[in-house]
Design an enzyme around this catalytic site. Structure first.
Site, PDB file in Angstrom:
ATOM      1  N   SER A 295      -7.687   3.799   9.182  1.00 51.43           N
ATOM      2  CA  SER A 295      -8.350   3.824   7.880  1.00 51.43           C
ATOM      3  C   SER A 295      -7.597   2.955   6.878  1.00 51.43           C
ATOM      4  O   SER A 295      -8.194   2.114   6.189  1.00 51.43           O
ATOM      5  CB  SER A 295      -8.437   5.269   7.376  1.00 51.43           C
ATOM      6  OG  SER A 295      -8.962   5.320   6.075  1.00 51.43           O
TER       7      SER A 295
ATOM      8  N   ASP B 224     -15.158   2.568   7.326  1.00 46.95           N
ATOM      9  CA  ASP B 224     -14.152   3.536   6.893  1.00 46.95           C
ATOM     10  C   ASP B 224     -14.743   4.543   5.917  1.00 46.95           C
ATOM     11  O   ASP B 224     -14.485   5.752   6.013  1.00 46.95           O
ATOM     12  CB  ASP B 224     -12.965   2.818   6.247  1.00 46.95           C
ATOM     13  CG  ASP B 224     -11.914   3.807   5.768  1.00 46.95           C
ATOM     14  OD1 ASP B 224     -11.357   4.521   6.625  1.00 46.95           O
ATOM     15  OD2 ASP B 224     -11.662   3.879   4.553  1.00 46.95           O
TER      16      ASP B 224
ATOM     17  N   HIS C  25       0.838  -1.190   0.000  1.00 49.30           N
ATOM     18  CA  HIS C  25       0.000   0.000   0.000  1.00 49.30           C
ATOM     19  C   HIS C  25       0.875   1.244   0.000  1.00 49.30           C
ATOM     20  O   HIS C  25       1.856   1.323   0.737  1.00 49.30           O
ATOM     21  CB  HIS C  25      -0.915   0.038   1.225  1.00 49.30           C
ATOM     22  CG  HIS C  25      -1.719   1.302   1.312  1.00 49.30           C
ATOM     23  ND1 HIS C  25      -2.878   1.497   0.588  1.00 49.30           N
ATOM     24  CD2 HIS C  25      -1.519   2.456   2.016  1.00 49.30           C
ATOM     25  CE1 HIS C  25      -3.363   2.704   0.845  1.00 49.30           C
ATOM     26  NE2 HIS C  25      -2.560   3.305   1.702  1.00 49.30           N
TER      27      HIS C  25
ATOM     28  N   LYS D 113      -8.575  -1.535   5.790  1.00 49.88           N
ATOM     29  CA  LYS D 113      -8.785  -2.044   4.429  1.00 49.88           C
ATOM     30  C   LYS D 113      -7.786  -3.144   4.084  1.00 49.88           C
ATOM     31  O   LYS D 113      -8.112  -4.121   3.416  1.00 49.88           O
ATOM     32  CB  LYS D 113      -8.711  -0.894   3.417  1.00 49.88           C
ATOM     33  CG  LYS D 113      -9.845   0.107   3.553  1.00 49.88           C
ATOM     34  CD  LYS D 113      -9.891   1.076   2.400  1.00 49.88           C
ATOM     35  CE  LYS D 113      -8.837   2.155   2.469  1.00 49.88           C
ATOM     36  NZ  LYS D 113      -9.110   3.170   3.498  1.00 49.88           N
TER      37      LYS D 113
ATOM     38  N   ARG E 128     -15.048  12.628   8.789  1.00 51.53           N
ATOM     39  CA  ARG E 128     -13.783  13.281   9.130  1.00 51.53           C
ATOM     40  C   ARG E 128     -13.475  14.415   8.155  1.00 51.53           C
ATOM     41  O   ARG E 128     -12.945  15.460   8.541  1.00 51.53           O
ATOM     42  CB  ARG E 128     -12.639  12.260   9.117  1.00 51.53           C
ATOM     43  CG  ARG E 128     -12.655  11.283  10.289  1.00 51.53           C
ATOM     44  CD  ARG E 128     -11.752  10.094  10.034  1.00 51.53           C
ATOM     45  NE  ARG E 128     -10.376  10.510   9.764  1.00 51.53           N
ATOM     46  CZ  ARG E 128      -9.513   9.797   9.040  1.00 51.53           C
ATOM     47  NH1 ARG E 128      -9.877   8.642   8.487  1.00 51.53           N
ATOM     48  NH2 ARG E 128      -8.289  10.244   8.863  1.00 51.53           N
TER      49      ARG E 128
END
Length: 435
Positions: free
Chosen positions: A183, A161, A82, A187, A168
């Site tokens: 967050s 999320d 990621h 995932k 947010r």
């Protein structure tokens, strides 16, 4: 249990239990807890923070708020990667085939871009015929057979999320490390991989501008991974200039293919190799970074990695011939050179402005429902530290619509800071955070 009690306790800086955090997430997703109370708790968290255990409990509660992917049918250890995002960050398209060619299993779910550049899915969809919506059964089959598949996130994956991030975004609570980390990691955990390599960008083109904040985020996410039972490594990398030469979807696919063809010795390749090496190491395929680099170089030079990319494209209904003929990718109608107005060294690049210029050409989305033009974008000719004369080409713009062209050129030129003194070289890899 009352949400007002949780708000009051966190407002006083007290620790929230796993049960309390699960109560909050379940109640908010189900609609029992309204936005205004959820916003109050988020603001209390923003001010008072969360410790590692609270952040991990929040991550796991979010991860289990919807579907959790079971990848056990795929043999071996599954590894994910990621990036926190940046400009010209096409590493996934290089890393995944390289790791698969070395025996790894990369089962990756990606998102779309919102902002100045497209996401991994947008890049992939610039390949003729390529489908990111193939279903879980086909996804598992492709990873089992080829070692990699890249698809879109299931709409039922981590609904907490999606709902929390929207709140947010409008309550000024995005920039909290625990909330950012939960967050991202929720995932990754819900996606089912056993091991995760995180590329945390730092600099003027990144979400985290300061190196200290980026290192802290990496440390928190690695600790979450550890507490959640996932092998996790965080690598902090530079985003004070675009990582590659290309900014735009088909252009970034082209550059990734050219890296796999052995045509570029670039920052993009170096970061991709660093990420891929760590993926091989936490997959227990290689014991050391030097062993991993050797194996990756062989996968590139032999053409195995390029073959893996072509095979994945074919199995996801795309045209695999793009790996040998990049002219099959979408082509822009015009190529326009953008030239320097003065001479000197490129002392700095406001990276985000490069991305914004590409978005103005149609390569990114300003609003969620905007349509991306896969053919357009920017190919950089000059980078940080290069010397330019007045009239030298800074970049080549790939253009279809010209209505925003002059403004895009102006924004792009404003990104380049040209001075008399040769600047220091920018670091590329700042640090590696391991369990």
């Amino acid at each position: 249990m009352l949400i007002t009690d949780l708000i009051e306790r966190k407002k006083q800086g007290e620790h929230l239990s796993s049960e309390e955090i699960n109560f909050f997430i379940k109640g908010y997703v189900d609609g029992a807890i309204p936005d205004y109370q959820a916003a109050a708790l988020l603001m209390a968290i923003w001010f008072k923070g969360m410790d590692y255990h609270e952040t991990t409990d929040l991550t796991l509660a979010m991860a289990h708020s919807g579907d959790v992917i079971d990848l056990s049918e795929i043999p071996g250890l599954k590894v994910d990667k990621h990036s926190t995002g940046g400009v010209s960050d096409g590493t996934t398209l290089i890393v995944a085939p390289l790791v698969a060619a070395c025996g790894g299993k990369v089962a990756k779910m990606s998102g779309r871009g919102l902002g100045h550049t497209g996401g991994t899915l947008d890049k992939l969809e610039s390949i003729p015929g390529f489908s990111v919506n193939i279903g879980m059964k086909k996804f598992i089959e492709i990873v089992s057979e080829t070692g990699l598949s890249l698809i879109g996130q299931d709409k039922e994956l981590v609904p907490a999320d999606k709902k929390l991030y929207a709140l947010r975004d409008v309550t000024g609570t995005v920039d909290n490390i625990s909330l950012i980390a939960s967050s991202v990691m929720s995932k990754k955990i819900a996606s089912g991989s056993n091991a995760i390599v995180l590329d945390i960008k730092t600099g003027n083109g990144a979400f985290m501008k300061k190196i200290g904040d980026s290192v802290k985020l990496a440390e928190v996410m690695v600790e979450i991974g550890k507490l959640a039972g996932r092998k996790t490594v965080g690598i902090v990398t530079d985003m004070n200039q675009p990582l590659g030469f290309s900014v735009g979807n088909a252009l970034e696919v082209r550059e990734a293919i050219e890296v796999l063809q052995g045509k570029h010795e670039s920052h993009l390749k170096k970061v991709a190799f660093t990420l891929a090496a760590r993926m091989l190491m936490i997959s227990d395929i290689c014991a050391t970074e030097s062993e991993a680099f050797e194996k990756l170089e062989d996968a590139l030079v032999s053409g195995k990695a390029l073959f893996k990319l072509a095979k994945m494209i074919e199995m996801q209904n795309g045209n695999p011939d793009v790996v040998s003929d990049i002219s099959l990718l979408p082509q822009a109608a015009k190529k326009i050179g953008v030239k320097s107005d003065k001479k000197g060294y490129i002392a700095g690049i406001e990276t985000k402005n490069v991305g914004i210029a590409a978005m103005m050409l149609g390569a990114g989305r300003e609003k969620k429902d905007d349509t991306i033009d896969p053919a357009v974008g920017i190919w950089l000719a000059k980078r940080h530290g290069d010397y330019v004369n007045a009239g030298d080409e800074l970049a080549l713009f790939y253009v279809n619509e010209t209505k925003n062209l002059e403004d895009a050129i102006s924004v792009f030129k404003s990104a380049y800071k040209i001075g008399d003194k040769e600047p220091d070289e920018l670091p590329l890899i700042y640090t590696v955070i391991e369990e």
